[in-house]
Design a protein around this motif. Structure first.
Motif, PDB file in Angstrom:
ATOM      1  N   MET A  37       0.815  -1.185   0.000  1.00  0.00           N
ATOM      2  CA  MET A  37       0.000   0.000   0.000  1.00  0.00           C
ATOM      3  C   MET A  37       0.863   1.254   0.000  1.00  0.00           C
ATOM      4  SD  MET A  37      -3.259   0.610  -0.106  1.00  0.00           S
ATOM      5  CE  MET A  37      -4.656   0.314   0.915  1.00  0.00           C
ATOM      6  N   HIS A  38       2.099   1.148   0.484  1.00  0.00           N
ATOM      7  CA  HIS A  38       2.964   2.319   0.549  1.00  0.00           C
ATOM      8  C   HIS A  38       3.235   2.898  -0.839  1.00  0.00           C
ATOM      9  CE1 HIS A  38       5.968   5.075   1.993  1.00  0.00           C
ATOM     10  NE2 HIS A  38       6.854   4.560   1.169  1.00  0.00           N
ATOM     11  N   GLY A  39       3.511   2.046  -1.821  1.00  0.00           N
ATOM     12  CA  GLY A  39       3.749   2.509  -3.190  1.00  0.00           C
ATOM     13  C   GLY A  39       2.534   3.195  -3.774  1.00  0.00           C
ATOM     14  N   GLU A  40       1.357   2.640  -3.471  1.00  0.00           N
ATOM     15  CA  GLU A  40       0.117   3.254  -3.936  1.00  0.00           C
ATOM     16  C   GLU A  40      -0.023   4.662  -3.380  1.00  0.00           C
ATOM     17  OE1 GLU A  40      -2.849   0.582  -2.518  1.00  0.00           O
ATOM     18  OE2 GLU A  40      -2.541  -0.855  -4.116  1.00  0.00           O
ATOM     19  N   SER A  41       0.276   4.829  -2.101  1.00  0.00           N
ATOM     20  CA  SER A  41       0.146   6.138  -1.459  1.00  0.00           C
ATOM     21  C   SER A  41       1.073   7.164  -2.085  1.00  0.00           C
ATOM     22  CB  SER A  41       0.428   6.030   0.036  1.00  0.00           C
ATOM     23  OG  SER A  41      -0.521   5.184   0.648  1.00  0.00           O
ATOM     24  N   ALA A  42       2.293   6.758  -2.409  1.00  0.00           N
ATOM     25  CA  ALA A  42       3.254   7.680  -3.020  1.00  0.00           C
ATOM     26  C   ALA A  42       2.760   8.143  -4.386  1.00  0.00           C
ATOM     27  CB  ALA A  42       4.626   7.014  -3.129  1.00  0.00           C
ATOM     28  N   VAL A  43       2.256   7.225  -5.193  1.00  0.00           N
ATOM     29  CA  VAL A  43       1.750   7.594  -6.516  1.00  0.00           C
ATOM     30  C   VAL A  43       0.482   8.432  -6.367  1.00  0.00           C
ATOM     31  CG1 VAL A  43       0.961   6.740  -8.755  1.00  0.00           C
ATOM     32  CG2 VAL A  43       2.760   5.521  -7.549  1.00  0.00           C
ATOM     33  N   GLY A  75      -2.146  13.614  -6.906  1.00  0.00           N
ATOM     34  CA  GLY A  75      -2.787  14.747  -6.244  1.00  0.00           C
ATOM     35  C   GLY A  75      -2.025  16.039  -6.460  1.00  0.00           C
ATOM     36  N   ASP A  76      -0.711  15.986  -6.365  1.00  0.00           N
ATOM     37  CA  ASP A  76       0.113  17.178  -6.596  1.00  0.00           C
ATOM     38  C   ASP A  76      -0.063  17.694  -8.019  1.00  0.00           C
ATOM     39  OD1 ASP A  76       1.071  17.009  -3.988  1.00  0.00           O
ATOM     40  OD2 ASP A  76       3.003  16.112  -4.582  1.00  0.00           O
ATOM     41  N   ALA A  77      -0.087  16.772  -8.988  1.00  0.00           N
ATOM     42  CA  ALA A  77      -0.248  17.174 -10.396  1.00  0.00           C
ATOM     43  C   ALA A  77      -1.621  17.800 -10.619  1.00  0.00           C
ATOM     44  CB  ALA A  77      -0.047  15.967 -11.309  1.00  0.00           C
ATOM     45  N   GLY A 110     -13.676   0.033  -4.521  1.00  0.00           N
ATOM     46  CA  GLY A 110     -13.532   1.194  -3.654  1.00  0.00           C
ATOM     47  C   GLY A 110     -12.100   1.477  -3.232  1.00  0.00           C
ATOM     48  N   ARG A 111     -11.194   0.571  -3.532  1.00  0.00           N
ATOM     49  CA  ARG A 111      -9.790   0.769  -3.127  1.00  0.00           C
ATOM     50  C   ARG A 111      -9.145   1.958  -3.822  1.00  0.00           C
ATOM     51  NH1 ARG A 111      -6.671  -4.794  -1.896  1.00  0.00           N
ATOM     52  NH2 ARG A 111      -8.368  -5.864  -0.857  1.00  0.00           N
ATOM     53  N   LEU A 112      -9.492   2.190  -5.072  1.00  0.00           N
ATOM     54  CA  LEU A 112      -8.899   3.306  -5.807  1.00  0.00           C
ATOM     55  C   LEU A 112      -9.310   4.638  -5.168  1.00  0.00           C
ATOM     56  CD1 LEU A 112      -7.289   4.460  -8.174  1.00  0.00           C
ATOM     57  CD2 LEU A 112      -9.371   4.263  -9.561  1.00  0.00           C
ATOM     58  N   GLY A 113     -10.598   4.818  -4.965  1.00  0.00           N
ATOM     59  CA  GLY A 113     -11.079   6.043  -4.342  1.00  0.00           C
ATOM     60  C   GLY A 113     -10.539   6.221  -2.939  1.00  0.00           C
ATOM     61  N   SER A 114     -10.469   5.142  -2.190  1.00  0.00           N
ATOM     62  CA  SER A 114      -9.945   5.194  -0.836  1.00  0.00           C
ATOM     63  C   SER A 114      -8.482   5.607  -0.827  1.00  0.00           C
ATOM     64  CB  SER A 114     -10.111   3.824  -0.167  1.00  0.00           C
ATOM     65  OG  SER A 114      -9.552   3.837   1.113  1.00  0.00           O
ATOM     66  N   THR A 115      -7.719   5.121  -1.782  1.00  0.00           N
ATOM     67  CA  THR A 115      -6.299   5.474  -1.860  1.00  0.00           C
ATOM     68  C   THR A 115      -6.137   6.952  -2.216  1.00  0.00           C
ATOM     69  OG1 THR A 115      -5.733   3.204  -2.490  1.00  0.00           O
ATOM     70  CG2 THR A 115      -4.092   4.908  -2.953  1.00  0.00           C
ATOM     71  N   ILE A 116      -6.926   7.424  -3.160  1.00  0.00           N
ATOM     72  CA  ILE A 116      -6.864   8.842  -3.530  1.00  0.00           C
ATOM     73  C   ILE A 116      -7.295   9.712  -2.352  1.00  0.00           C
ATOM     74  CG2 ILE A 116      -7.854  10.627  -5.016  1.00  0.00           C
ATOM     75  CD1 ILE A 116      -8.030   8.420  -7.224  1.00  0.00           C
ATOM     76  N   GLY A 155      -7.123   9.068   0.718  1.00  0.00           N
ATOM     77  CA  GLY A 155      -6.214   8.917   1.848  1.00  0.00           C
ATOM     78  C   GLY A 155      -5.076   9.920   1.873  1.00  0.00           C
ATOM     79  N   VAL A 156      -4.912  10.684   0.803  1.00  0.00           N
ATOM     80  CA  VAL A 156      -3.866  11.701   0.746  1.00  0.00           C
ATOM     81  C   VAL A 156      -4.380  12.968   1.424  1.00  0.00           C
ATOM     82  CG1 VAL A 156      -2.480  13.142  -0.806  1.00  0.00           C
ATOM     83  CG2 VAL A 156      -2.939  10.749  -1.403  1.00  0.00           C
ATOM     84  N   PRO A 157      -3.644  13.517   2.383  1.00  0.00           N
ATOM     85  CA  PRO A 157      -4.086  14.759   3.017  1.00  0.00           C
ATOM     86  C   PRO A 157      -4.330  15.859   1.984  1.00  0.00           C
ATOM     87  CG  PRO A 157      -2.243  13.825   4.233  1.00  0.00           C
ATOM     88  CD  PRO A 157      -2.383  13.032   2.954  1.00  0.00           C
TER      89      PRO A 157
END
Length: 170
Positions: free
Chosen positions: A1-7, A12-14, A31-37, A39-41
């Motif tokens: 999950m760490h790699g997913e969070s970094a991407v 999000g920055d872009a 729902g994992r894709l939306g949850s990962t997105i 999850g970024v502050p």
């Protein structure tokens, strides 16, 4: 999950840098894709939301995928991924719509594509006088357990979306 969070952070920055938004339509990622997105502050700056459409019925009702598309091409197809991405983009009023549809677990006996097959749709709204809305679909095949395929799909989808967002010249 760490790699997913970094991407997801990079995506999000872009999006934030370009003052753009994204919405998701998920099937095989549940729902994992939306949850990962989300999850970024600060994701509320660019993440509009999404729809989890795990069945054909919900694809038809909430994502305007036609019965004809489902019958002719199947839920796991380029055509359905395109329809899902375009519809979620347009209905959410987002700049980008992203979709996932595939077989994370065992494909049914009637399936025309094998287990682990995933289609990801990316639909952009287009910008400027000469830009038109567009949609592209990529197909991949992942190995592993159901959860491993879901995780690989999320990572791949985030990377694919980031590439499209950053390569969409203005």
């Amino acid at each position: 999950m760490h790699g997913e969070s970094a991407v997801a952070r990079q995506l999000g920055d872009a999006l934030r840098e370009r003052d753009e938004t994204i919405a998701v339509a998920e099937s095989c990622t549940g729902g994992r894709l939306g949850s990962t997105i989300a999850g970024v502050p600060g994701a509320s700056d660019y993440f509009v939301g999404g729809i989890i459409s795990y069945t054909n019925r919900t694809k038809r009702r909430f994502l305007a995928v036609s019965r004809e598309q489902l019958e002719r091409y199947g839920a796991v197809s380029e055509q359905v991924a395109t329809a899902m991405a375009r519809h979620v983009r347009d209905e959410a009023g987002a700049d980008w719509g992203v979709s996932t549809t595939g077989y994370a677990g065992s494909a049914p006996d009637s399936a025309t594509v094998p287990s682990g097959t995933v289609f990801v749709g990316v639909a952009g709204a287009g910008r400027g006088p000469d830009r038109e809305p567009f949609a592209v679909v990529e197909r991949n095949r992942f190995d592993g357990t159901r959860h491993e395929v879901m995780d690989q799909t999320v990572t791949w989808t985030l990377r694919t979306t980031l590439a499209h967002v950053t390569n969409d010249s203005r």
